[in-house]
Each structure stands twice: as structure tokens, then as C-alpha cells.
Design an enzyme around this catalytic site. Structure first.
Site, PDB file in Angstrom:
ATOM      1  N   ALA A 143       0.849  -1.185   0.000  1.00  0.00           N
ATOM      2  CA  ALA A 143       0.000   0.000   0.000  1.00  0.00           C
ATOM      3  C   ALA A 143       0.889   1.242   0.000  1.00  0.00           C
ATOM      4  O   ALA A 143       2.112   1.132   0.161  1.00  0.00           O
ATOM      5  CB  ALA A 143      -0.909  -0.019   1.228  1.00  0.00           C
ATOM      6  N   GLN A 152       1.467   3.493   2.125  1.00  0.00           N
ATOM      7  CA  GLN A 152       2.244   3.701   3.363  1.00  0.00           C
ATOM      8  C   GLN A 152       2.829   2.361   3.829  1.00  0.00           C
ATOM      9  O   GLN A 152       2.830   2.061   5.017  1.00  0.00           O
ATOM     10  CB  GLN A 152       1.350   4.282   4.460  1.00  0.00           C
ATOM     11  CG  GLN A 152       1.210   5.799   4.429  1.00  0.00           C
ATOM     12  CD  GLN A 152       2.507   6.519   4.793  1.00  0.00           C
ATOM     13  OE1 GLN A 152       3.367   6.003   5.487  1.00  0.00           O
ATOM     14  NE2 GLN A 152       2.639   7.744   4.304  1.00  0.00           N
ATOM     15  N   SER A 153       3.313   1.550   2.901  1.00  0.00           N
ATOM     16  CA  SER A 153       3.721   0.186   3.240  1.00  0.00           C
ATOM     17  C   SER A 153       4.998   0.127   4.090  1.00  0.00           C
ATOM     18  O   SER A 153       6.058   0.608   3.677  1.00  0.00           O
ATOM     19  CB  SER A 153       3.935  -0.594   1.942  1.00  0.00           C
ATOM     20  OG  SER A 153       4.607  -1.806   2.203  1.00  0.00           O
ATOM     21  N   ASN A 154       4.871  -0.496   5.260  1.00  0.00           N
ATOM     22  CA  ASN A 154       6.056  -0.761   6.086  1.00  0.00           C
ATOM     23  C   ASN A 154       6.944  -1.795   5.407  1.00  0.00           C
ATOM     24  O   ASN A 154       8.175  -1.751   5.505  1.00  0.00           O
ATOM     25  CB  ASN A 154       5.638  -1.304   7.456  1.00  0.00           C
ATOM     26  CG  ASN A 154       4.754  -0.326   8.201  1.00  0.00           C
ATOM     27  OD1 ASN A 154       5.137   0.815   8.423  1.00  0.00           O
ATOM     28  ND2 ASN A 154       3.547  -0.764   8.571  1.00  0.00           N
ATOM     29  N   CYS A 208       7.392  -2.278   2.215  1.00  0.00           N
ATOM     30  CA  CYS A 208       8.209  -1.655   1.158  1.00  0.00           C
ATOM     31  C   CYS A 208       9.380  -0.894   1.783  1.00  0.00           C
ATOM     32  O   CYS A 208      10.506  -0.961   1.283  1.00  0.00           O
ATOM     33  CB  CYS A 208       7.354  -0.721   0.300  1.00  0.00           C
ATOM     34  SG  CYS A 208       6.240  -1.606  -0.823  1.00  0.00           S
TER      35      CYS A 208
END
Ligand SMILES: *Cc1c(COP(=O)(O)O)cnc(C)c1O
Length: 331
Positions: free
Chosen positions: A73, A75-77, A79
Site C-alpha cells: 500500500a 504507506q507500506s512498512n 516496502c
């Protein structure tokens, strides 16, 4: 179960602490609450994906990859942490971001978005919500190959049998800590998202004949679908690790009533949980995963699902960098 033959990189040093939350336990006047501080794992900002990436990146290196590709997403942690591992290993990294909420990607957003820029992601592709993310990552992989490089695709959340092995290892770490501290845990509470954490913990516990009930709190999917996802990954991970115990589908338990209006969208109980943990314990949760999971735990406690005297282990899977993109919620 012996994980020592599986290739692994090391991104954290020593077990993450298990702390007793004295003030929150007293405030809720229910069970004894312990927290497993996986928010303190290594790589930029810590969190559960670090454990998965130790195995996933080792597999990428074994396959002579030079470019990691993953998705998440906006705000992906996951990534953020994949990018961080790539930097540490001197690999290239490409991210495919899914706008699960329409128009939610903002190049200048705070939180994890800011960190994608600071860590200098090699390329970011933004696709609409509901896209076939594997297909989108395959397209990026073709592009990478056309540049003469060698891509390695990590699925969303790092949740395949290789990534889930990170949480099998975590379950073994928890068992060791319980033994060393004479701690009896009656329930483990975890977020259930892309399912690698939930499935890995279950395989690690059940595979070692440690039958602690695991309570999964969904942050996205409906109960039946999520339980099916978790169970499928339990089976794949058990096969991958040659676990001989048959793990019963009944041990997969998901509550889906704390999602609110949808993935990453705020709820009042999430806000309450984040404020409580900050003000009672000085611990930062996150708005997308651990805030809603803690909200679920608090509600289940108030309903009497957990009893006074029970020892609960809450897995803090990290994510607090995302909080800095939600500051207006708390003003
Ligand atoms: C990804 C993530 C989760 C969910 O873990 P899964 O293994 O995807 O189920 C929970 N908390 C945080 C902070 C995460 O980034």
C-alpha cells in the site's frame, strides 16, 4: 524443527524484549499484558517484515538476484523495510504501490512515503486499487531484465513460505524466552494481514507441540477469507519446513470486527488504543495494523474474552513510522 539449514541474513541482534505492560494491565483491570517488541527489530524503523526479509533476501542472494521488487500500500512498512534491506545488501530495489484508497499516493507524504524518498527507491510504480499486484511486479521484472539485471520478486507483505519462516523463528524465540523467564503465556494476540506473521507463529508453536491459542485480528479481510488465507500459508510453510505435526484448521482464529470502514481507514477505537499505549506505556503503535489490533484486544478484554490472571502476549509488529502521516487525526 531445525531452521539452521535454511539460508538467512541477519538484520537484528538478540531476541526482541518481552515487557510486562504494568500500567495498561492495571488500567484495564483484566489479564496480565506482555508485549513482544518486534517494533525494535533491525533495518530502518524495525517491524515484523525484518524477520521475513532475513529469509527472503537470503533466498534472493542464493538466486544471484541484484534487484529486489516488491509491492504494498502507499504507506507500506514492508516496502520501507525491503528498501532498507536492499540498501544494506547493495541491491537495487523497485516498489509497486497500490492505491487501495483512491488518490492516496502523495509523493510528498510523510511517514513511510518520506522514507521511500530518503532511502532513494530505485523506481516507484503506482497502480490503482484492486490491480493484480503479481502481474504488475512481473512487468517491472521484465523491465529490469531488459536492463540486463536479475530481479527477485518478493510477494506483498513478504508472505510466502520463505517469509513466514521468519515468524516460525520468532515463535521459537518466544518459547525460549518463556522458558528462561518462567513465563506461562495463555494467549498470543497478533495482527493478521497478509498472513505471514499469523501463519508463521502458528507453525512455530504447533510444530513444536506448544499449543498456545493464537488470536488474529484482521485489518482488512473478512473472517472466513482471512482464516482460509492463513491456513493455506500454514500448510505451505509446514511443507516447506517438513513439519510432521498436522496443524488443525481450528487453531486458525481470526476476529474481523475491528477493521472499521476499511484497510488503513481510521476508527475511534484505533485512536483510543494508540493514545492509551503512548500515554500509559510510552509505546508507539501504528494506525493501520497494531492500533486496530490493540483496539481489538482491549475490546475483547472488556467483553471478558480474556480473564483476570491470564497472561497475554501481544506481538508489536511495528509500523510506527506510518503514524507520522496521520498526525491530523490526533490534533
Ligand atoms: C505487515 C504488517 C503487519 C501484518 O503482518 P502480516 O504478516 O502481513 O499479516 C502487522 N503490523 C505491521 C506494522 C505491518 O507492517
Amino acid at each position: 524443527m531445525n531452521l539452521s539449514s535454511i539460508p538467512r541474513r541477519k538484520y537484528s541482534y538478540g531476541p526482541t524484549p518481552i515487557e510486562r505492560l504494568n500500567n495498561l494491565s492495571e488500567y484495564l483491570d483484566g489479564p496480565n499484558i506482555f508485549i513482544k517488541r518486534d517494533d525494535l527489530l533491525g533495518l530502518t524503523g524495525g517491524g515484523n517484515k525484518t524477520r521475513k526479509l532475513e529469509f527472503l533476501v537470503a533466498d534472493a542472494l542464493k538466486n544471484n538476484a541484484d534487484t529486489l521488487i516488491t509491492c504494498g500500500a502507499v504507506q507500506s512498512n514492508h516496502c520501507r523495510l525491503t528498501l532498507s534491506a536492499a540498501k544494506k545488501e547493495q541491491l537495487d530495489c523497485r516498489l509497486v504501490l497500490e492505491e487501495r484508497v483512491t488518490d492516496s499516493y502523495n509523493l510528498n507524504a510523510n511517514g513511510n512515503n518520506f522514507l521511500f524518498n530518503l532511502l532513494d527507491a530505485g523506481g516507484i510504480t503506482v497502480v490503482p486499487g484492486g490491480s493484480d499486484m503479481m502481474k504488475e511486479m512481473e512487468k517491472v521484472a521484465d523491465q529490469v531484465r531488459s536492463e540486463g539485471k536479475s530481479p527477485y520478486i518478493i510477494p506483498g507483505g513478504g508472505s510466502n513460505e520463505i517469509g513466514a519462516t521468519g515468524y516460525v523463528a520468532c515463535a521459537q524465540e518466544i518459547m525460549m524466552q518463556m522458558f528462561e523467564n518462567s513465563l506461562d503465556i495463555d494467549y498470543i494476540v497478533t495482527t493478521s494481514g497478509s498472513a505471514g506473521t499469523h501463519a508463521g507463529l502458528l507453525v512455530g508453536m504447533e510444530g513444536n507441540n506448544h499449543h498456545i491459542p493464537l488470536v488474529g485480528i484482521s485489518v482488512n479481510k473478512e473472517k472466513n477469507i482471512q482464516e482460509e488465507n492463513v491456513y493455506n500459508l500454514v500448510k505451505r510453510t509446514s511443507d516447506y519446513l517438513n513439519v510432521s505435526n498436522r496443524i488443525d484448521k481450528k487453531s486458525v482464529n481470526v476476529f474481523d470486527n475491528y477493521v472499521g470502514p476499511g484497510y488503513s481507514l481510521p476508527t475511534d477505537s484505533m485512536k483510543e488504543a494508540i493514545s492509551l499505549l503512548a500515554q500509559k506505556e510510552g509505546i508507539l503503535l501504528d494506525p493501520v495494523y497494531t492500533g486496530k489490533t490493540m483496539a481489538g484486544f482491549i475490546d475483547l478484554t472488556r467483553q471478558g474474552y480474556f480473564k483476570k490472571g491470564d497472561n497475554i502476549l501481544f506481538i508489536h509488529t511495528g509500523g510506527s513510522p506510518a503514524l507520522f502521516d496521520y498526525t491530523s487525526l490526533f490534533q
